[in-house]
Design a protein around this motif. Structure first.
Motif, PDB file in Angstrom:
ATOM      1  N   HIS A  87       0.822  -1.218   0.000  1.00 17.61           N
ATOM      2  CA  HIS A  87       0.000   0.000   0.000  1.00 17.61           C
ATOM      3  C   HIS A  87       0.854   1.266   0.000  1.00 17.61           C
ATOM      4  CE1 HIS A  87      -3.476  -2.387   0.170  1.00 17.61           C
ATOM      5  NE2 HIS A  87      -3.169  -2.927   1.323  1.00 17.61           N
ATOM      6  N   VAL A  88       1.823   1.285  -0.884  1.00 21.97           N
ATOM      7  CA  VAL A  88       2.703   2.457  -0.911  1.00 21.97           C
ATOM      8  C   VAL A  88       2.859   3.047  -2.318  1.00 21.97           C
ATOM      9  CG1 VAL A  88       4.816   1.070  -1.073  1.00 21.97           C
ATOM     10  CG2 VAL A  88       4.923   3.294  -0.053  1.00 21.97           C
ATOM     11  N   LEU A  89       2.576   2.259  -3.361  1.00 22.87           N
ATOM     12  CA  LEU A  89       2.854   2.768  -4.707  1.00 22.87           C
ATOM     13  C   LEU A  89       1.910   3.889  -5.147  1.00 22.87           C
ATOM     14  CD1 LEU A  89       3.902  -0.462  -6.659  1.00 22.87           C
ATOM     15  CD2 LEU A  89       5.338   1.229  -5.532  1.00 22.87           C
ATOM     16  N   TYR A  90       0.845   4.128  -4.361  1.00 23.79           N
ATOM     17  CA  TYR A  90      -0.039   5.264  -4.680  1.00 23.79           C
ATOM     18  C   TYR A  90       0.728   6.588  -4.579  1.00 23.79           C
ATOM     19  CZ  TYR A  90      -2.892   1.729  -2.260  1.00 23.79           C
ATOM     20  OH  TYR A  90      -3.430   0.559  -1.804  1.00 23.79           O
ATOM     21  N   HIS A  91       1.829   6.552  -3.818  1.00 28.15           N
ATOM     22  CA  HIS A  91       2.481   7.808  -3.439  1.00 28.15           C
ATOM     23  C   HIS A  91       3.562   8.265  -4.407  1.00 28.15           C
ATOM     24  CE1 HIS A  91       0.208   7.481   0.162  1.00 28.15           C
ATOM     25  NE2 HIS A  91       0.797   6.372   0.525  1.00 28.15           N
ATOM     26  N   LEU A  92       3.688   7.578  -5.539  1.00 34.31           N
ATOM     27  CA  LEU A  92       4.772   7.912  -6.464  1.00 34.31           C
ATOM     28  C   LEU A  92       4.490   9.161  -7.274  1.00 34.31           C
ATOM     29  CD1 LEU A  92       5.382   4.365  -7.975  1.00 34.31           C
ATOM     30  CD2 LEU A  92       6.532   5.428  -6.027  1.00 34.31           C
ATOM     31  N   THR A  93       3.227   9.381  -7.589  1.00 29.81           N
ATOM     32  CA  THR A  93       2.860  10.420  -8.559  1.00 29.81           C
ATOM     33  C   THR A  93       1.710  11.249  -8.016  1.00 29.81           C
ATOM     34  OG1 THR A  93       3.284   8.739 -10.242  1.00 29.81           O
ATOM     35  CG2 THR A  93       2.181  10.740 -10.995  1.00 29.81           C
ATOM     36  N   SER A  94       1.809  12.562  -8.188  1.00 28.63           N
ATOM     37  CA  SER A  94       0.676  13.435  -7.850  1.00 28.63           C
ATOM     38  C   SER A  94       0.058  13.925  -9.154  1.00 28.63           C
ATOM     39  CB  SER A  94       1.196  14.622  -7.024  1.00 28.63           C
ATOM     40  OG  SER A  94       0.300  15.702  -7.135  1.00 28.63           O
ATOM     41  N   ILE A  95      -1.245  14.107  -9.157  1.00 26.71           N
ATOM     42  CA  ILE A  95      -1.896  14.620 -10.378  1.00 26.71           C
ATOM     43  C   ILE A  95      -1.448  16.052 -10.686  1.00 26.71           C
ATOM     44  CG2 ILE A  95      -3.934  13.114 -10.330  1.00 26.71           C
ATOM     45  CD1 ILE A  95      -5.476  15.493  -9.035  1.00 26.71           C
ATOM     46  N   PHE A  96      -0.777  16.689  -9.690  1.00 26.11           N
ATOM     47  CA  PHE A  96      -0.306  18.070  -9.894  1.00 26.11           C
ATOM     48  C   PHE A  96       1.133  18.117 -10.402  1.00 26.11           C
ATOM     49  CE2 PHE A  96      -3.654  18.123  -6.732  1.00 26.11           C
ATOM     50  CZ  PHE A  96      -4.506  19.088  -7.251  1.00 26.11           C
ATOM     51  N   ASP A  97       1.776  16.932 -10.566  1.00 24.34           N
ATOM     52  CA  ASP A  97       3.166  16.918 -11.048  1.00 24.34           C
ATOM     53  C   ASP A  97       3.252  17.546 -12.438  1.00 24.34           C
ATOM     54  OD1 ASP A  97       3.955  15.573  -8.817  1.00 24.34           O
ATOM     55  OD2 ASP A  97       4.207  13.618  -9.780  1.00 24.34           O
ATOM     56  N   ASP A  98       4.345  18.242 -12.660  1.00 29.45           N
ATOM     57  CA  ASP A  98       4.590  18.825 -13.980  1.00 29.45           C
ATOM     58  C   ASP A  98       6.081  18.685 -14.273  1.00 29.45           C
ATOM     59  OD1 ASP A  98       4.398  20.140 -16.320  1.00 29.45           O
ATOM     60  OD2 ASP A  98       4.259  22.150 -15.429  1.00 29.45           O
ATOM     61  N   PRO A  99       6.548  17.852 -15.166  1.00 29.46           N
ATOM     62  CA  PRO A  99       5.741  17.008 -16.045  1.00 29.46           C
ATOM     63  C   PRO A  99       5.057  15.868 -15.281  1.00 29.46           C
ATOM     64  CG  PRO A  99       8.073  16.486 -16.298  1.00 29.46           C
ATOM     65  CD  PRO A  99       8.000  17.644 -15.351  1.00 29.46           C
ATOM     66  N   PHE A 100       3.961  15.391 -15.842  1.00 27.28           N
ATOM     67  CA  PHE A 100       3.172  14.326 -15.231  1.00 27.28           C
ATOM     68  C   PHE A 100       3.419  13.047 -16.022  1.00 27.28           C
ATOM     69  CE2 PHE A 100      -0.802  11.879 -15.146  1.00 27.28           C
ATOM     70  CZ  PHE A 100      -0.961  11.711 -13.783  1.00 27.28           C
ATOM     71  N   ASP A 101       4.068  12.045 -15.400  1.00 25.85           N
ATOM     72  CA  ASP A 101       4.360  10.819 -16.140  1.00 25.85           C
ATOM     73  C   ASP A 101       4.270   9.594 -15.221  1.00 25.85           C
ATOM     74  OD1 ASP A 101       5.173   8.885 -17.874  1.00 25.85           O
ATOM     75  OD2 ASP A 101       6.957   9.952 -18.593  1.00 25.85           O
ATOM     76  N   PRO A 102       3.040   9.175 -14.892  1.00 29.57           N
ATOM     77  CA  PRO A 102       2.880   8.066 -13.942  1.00 29.57           C
ATOM     78  C   PRO A 102       3.472   6.755 -14.448  1.00 29.57           C
ATOM     79  CG  PRO A 102       0.757   8.645 -14.937  1.00 29.57           C
ATOM     80  CD  PRO A 102       1.743   9.683 -15.372  1.00 29.57           C
ATOM     81  N   TYR A 103       3.493   6.586 -15.767  1.00 32.40           N
ATOM     82  CA  TYR A 103       4.056   5.364 -16.352  1.00 32.40           C
ATOM     83  C   TYR A 103       5.551   5.292 -16.018  1.00 32.40           C
ATOM     84  CZ  TYR A 103       5.322   1.883 -19.840  1.00 32.40           C
ATOM     85  OH  TYR A 103       5.815   0.767 -20.460  1.00 32.40           O
ATOM     86  N   GLU A 104       6.259   6.402 -16.266  1.00 34.26           N
ATOM     87  CA  GLU A 104       7.694   6.453 -16.007  1.00 34.26           C
ATOM     88  C   GLU A 104       7.984   6.324 -14.497  1.00 34.26           C
ATOM     89  OE1 GLU A 104       9.939   6.180 -18.161  1.00 34.26           O
ATOM     90  OE2 GLU A 104      11.679   6.543 -16.878  1.00 34.26           O
TER      91      GLU A 104
END
Ligand code: SAM
Length: 338
Positions: free
Chosen positions: A158-175
């Motif tokens: 229950h930790v991988l949710y924390h890798l990416t925020s929808i506010f990240d710029d650039p936004f690249d959840p795949y990477e």
């Protein structure tokens, strides 16, 4: 829905508590309530017989001592405690490493290990998962973030949710996901395995509430939020991550297995349910020290009242509010390529 005075009191008290929080503080407040609801609803807690998905996913019994385990985002260690105690009772030596950004939780985890006779600590790193991205083993050793030798098991529960925020710029959840899984895979021994636990938010009350919250408060970020769910689905739940790692680690072969279990979160008031459900609005913001916007919790409290039933919310025979949470256990094995 007519609210009882108790509901109103709890809602008022909770909203007050969030008022001067940072995002980071608010996250831990929400997480405590969710954790309480999960314990209440989990019939296997405290894992008396250890007949759980996590225990079987870890597949520890055949391993020779000492068993080396690295726990990313380990929290206070409470999820792993019964597993360590079981290994202790089976006379297995354990060498445990933990990465956890929240210092108080990490201290609790260390105390827990000190109290288990056959367990010892290798490294404890109080920093973010993201700190591992793009670093060589040499860099990580200098940072004191790299465990001594290759690991038998690496966890991301229950930790991988924390890798990416929808506010990240650039936004690249795949990477971001690719980098995180590669960092885990790199410290795994050939023949070892990583175990990932992830709630399937895309098909739950949490996912529905958090998407709606983004749509209402941050409409330009809705596409990011949807893409985040798609990446979790494609890479983790559908197993696409195996091809991604196999392309980078050509001397090993990764295979993915997936198992799902539904638990029920059980809480006394709808205000607490709404608060627990707001966890989906904190993806990638646990280290965010900016002031929390408590409208997010208020929104989720209102959402569960109006739309909760559509996503499985119910009142049980003891007057407790419950909602189902689908949890996926994803096991990635690393074997020598033949
Ligand atoms: C839902 S808790 C799970 C804790 C533990 N794995 C368990 O199952 O009991 C998520 C944990 O991830 C940690 N966390 C948050 N952001 C993180 C990040 N970027 N890198 C690593 N851990 C993070 C939190 O501090 C928290 O302890």
């Amino acid at each position: 829905m007519k609210e009882s005075p108790k509901e109103q009191d709890v809602q008022h008290r909770l909203l007050q508590e969030f008022r001067s929080d940072t995002f980071s503080q608010a996250y831990y407040r929400v997480y405590c309530i969710l954790s309480r609801g999960m314990k209440e609803g989990d019939i296997s807690f405290p894992l008396q017989e250890l007949d759980t998905k996590l225990w079987s996913a870890l597949n520890l019994l055949g391993l020779p001592s000492p068993v080396r385990i690295m726990d990313f985002g380990g929290g206070t260690g409470e999820t792993m405690e019964p597993i360590y105690r079981k290994l202790d009772a089976l006379n297995k030596q354990m060498i445990i490493s933990v990465e956890e950004p929240h210092k108080g939780s990490l201290t609790e985890y260390m105390k827990l290990i000190e109290n288990i006779g056959k367990a010892s600590i290798d490294i404890t790193y109080s920093g973010l998962f993201q700190d591992y991205y793009g670093h060589s083993v040499q860099d990580l050793r200098v940072m004191k973030a790299y465990p001594q030798q290759l690991q038998d098991r690496v966890l991301a529960v229950h930790v991988l949710y924390h890798l990416t925020s929808i506010f990240d710029d650039p936004f690249d959840p795949y990477e971001n996901m690719k980098q995180a899984i590669s960092a885990i895979y790199a410290i795994l021994k050939p023949g070892g395995q990583m175990v990932i636990a992830l709630h399937n938010h895309a098909v739950s009350l949490v996912g529905a509430a958090s998407l709606k919250c983004t749509e209402v408060f941050f409409p330009p970020k809705l596409a990011n939020h949807k893409l985040l769910f798609e990446v979790w689905q494609d890479l983790l739940l559908n197993g696409g991550i195996a091809d991604v790692i196999n392309a980078s680690f050509t001397t090993f072969k990764a295979t993915v297995q997936q198992d799902e279990v539904v638990i029920h979160v059980v809480l006394p008031t709808l205000a607490e349910v709404g608060t627990a459900v707001s966890i989906g609005c904190f993806n990638g913001r646990c280290a965010d020290q900016s002031p929390f916007d408590e409208r997010v919790v208020q929104f989720c409290m209102d959402y569960v009242k109006t739309d909760g039933y559509k996503h499985g919310l119910y009142l049980d025979s003891e007057g407790m509010w419950c909602y189902p949470l689908k949890t996926n256990y994803i096991t990635i094995k690393k074997s020598a390529n033949e």
